[in-house]
Scaffold this active site. Structure first.
Site, short mmCIF file in Angstrom:
data_model
loop_
_atom_site.label_atom_id
_atom_site.label_comp_id
_atom_site.label_asym_id
_atom_site.label_seq_id
_atom_site.Cartn_x
_atom_site.Cartn_y
_atom_site.Cartn_z
N GLY A 11 0.81 -1.21 0.00
CA GLY A 11 0.00 0.00 0.00
C GLY A 11 0.84 1.26 0.00
CD GLN A 12 -1.75 6.13 -1.54
OE1 GLN A 12 -1.26 7.21 -1.89
NE2 GLN A 12 -3.01 6.01 -1.17
CG LEU A 38 -3.17 -8.16 7.12
CD1 LEU A 38 -3.41 -6.70 6.82
CD2 LEU A 38 -2.31 -8.31 8.37
CE1 TYR A 62 -12.67 -5.59 1.82
CE2 TYR A 62 -13.43 -3.33 1.97
CZ TYR A 62 -13.54 -4.59 1.44
OH TYR A 62 -14.53 -4.85 0.51
CB THR A 102 -9.61 6.18 8.85
OG1 THR A 102 -10.29 7.01 7.90
CG2 THR A 102 -10.66 5.35 9.57
CG ASP A 103 -10.97 10.95 7.55
OD1 ASP A 103 -10.18 10.13 7.05
OD2 ASP A 103 -11.95 11.42 6.94
CE1 TYR A 126 -11.10 2.00 5.71
CE2 TYR A 126 -11.89 4.25 6.00
CZ TYR A 126 -10.85 3.34 5.91
OH TYR A 126 -9.56 3.78 6.01
CE LYS A 130 -8.29 1.80 9.64
NZ LYS A 130 -7.00 1.07 9.52
CD1 TRP A 151 -9.54 13.11 3.04
CD2 TRP A 151 -9.12 15.03 1.97
NE1 TRP A 151 -10.69 13.84 3.03
CE2 TRP A 151 -10.48 15.03 2.38
CE3 TRP A 151 -8.63 16.13 1.29
CZ2 TRP A 151 -11.34 16.10 2.13
CZ3 TRP A 151 -9.47 17.19 1.04
CH2 TRP A 151 -10.81 17.17 1.45
#
Length: 300
Positions: A11-12, A38, A62, A102-103, A126, A130, A151
């Site tokens: 991933g990034q 995972l 995910y 995450t936000d 999602y 999380k 983002w």
């Protein structure tokens, strides 16, 4: 050599953790889906027991926000149960875990920046999954840092910057949502913050644990973000279409997005001295990698 187990290696954020210049004597071992499933808690426990890791960075997730609405079990398995297994294994091994969240745990229904202790109320699967991962990490491993971000963009993988450049190369104008606010996050900058937290928690048992926020500094919306992408792209000879603002209602999606994803950095600055740089500057580094440096720099 102190080795850090990193999930989400393709991933990034995982890619940038592998590229990051860690302190001397430290090494990130970024595991992809092929290296570690995972969805398999037994495999997770075995991987953590495989060698004397110095720490774990839980960056795998995910992230298909819309697909999660109909793929609930998989989303919860990867986003909640996997962090639970990783955190339990970390605690058993006596090492810290740094977990990326995450936000989307926030409802996004008010103005201003979200603080780390604000009430959470995810709007979809999602965000809920999380949040489950956050709760699992907090309860399973006292030595932890949970880092909420938003983002995320980079020169790798699929993200808003790369999508804008691809679509903008084929169209003279684009329509982009202008009523969702937040701060873009460079995956490289996030990786640097995660590495700092990881080393600090591993080296200092008294280092502050807790929940933190990290994004690049400064507010914008998706429309403003797109305009800045194309402004900087034009300076590098890249695409520069016009960008028309639209509302979220004009672009319906299966999952509801938070209208306000602005994250306060007070906690991470206070406890660990991490001060994010402006998102426009971070974007420039990404575009340098994708398009090259601005023309005036090339001829200077």
């Amino acid at each position: 050599m102190k080795q850090v187990l990193v999930t989400g290696g393709s991933g990034q954020v995982g890619t940038e953790l592998a590229r990051h210049r860690w302190p001397e004597g430290w090494e990130a071992v970024a595991l992809t889906r092929a290296d570690l499933d995972l969805g398999d808690p037994v495999a997770i426990a075995a991987k953590v027991a495989e060698r004397p890791w110095a720490a774990i960075v839980s960056a795998g997730a995910y992230t298909a926000v819309d697909k999660a609405e109909s793929d609930v079990v998989t989303a919860w398995a990867v986003n909640a149960l996997a962090p639970a297994a990783l955190a339990a294994a970390a605690h058993g091994a006596g090492i810290p875990i740094v977990h990326v969240s995450t936000d989307y745990v926030f409802p996004g229904d008010r103005d201003g920046e979200w603080e780390v202790d604000d009430a959470v109320a995810p709007l979809g699967v999602y965000g809920a999954s999380k949040l489950g991962g956050e709760l699992a990490v907090r309860t399973a491993c006292p030595r932890h840092a949970i880092v909420r971000t938003a983002w995320v963009v980079s020169a790798h993988g699929n993200n808003f910057v790369k999508t804008m450049l691809r679509v903008g190369a084929d169209r003279p104008s684009l329509r982009v949502v202008a009523d969702q606010r937040g701060s873009p996050t460079s995956a490289a900058d996030l990786a640097a913050a995660l590495a700092t937290l990881t080393v600090r928690l591993a080296d200092d048992p008294a280092a502050a644990s807790g929940t933190y926020h990290f994004s690049n500094a400064g507010p914008t919306d998706w429309h403003g973000f797109a305009e800045e992408i194309f402004r900087q792209s034009a300076a590098r000879g890249g695409p520069s279409p016009t960008v028309e603002p639209i509302t979220t209602a004009d672009y319906p999606t299966p999952a509801t997005r938070p209208a306000n994803s602005l994250l306060s950095h007070r906690a991470i600055e206070r406890d660990h001295g991490i001060q994010p740089r402006g998102w426009q500057t971070a974007l420039g580094d990404i575009l340098d990698e994708l398009l090259g440096t601005p023309h005036q720099e090339k001829t200077a």
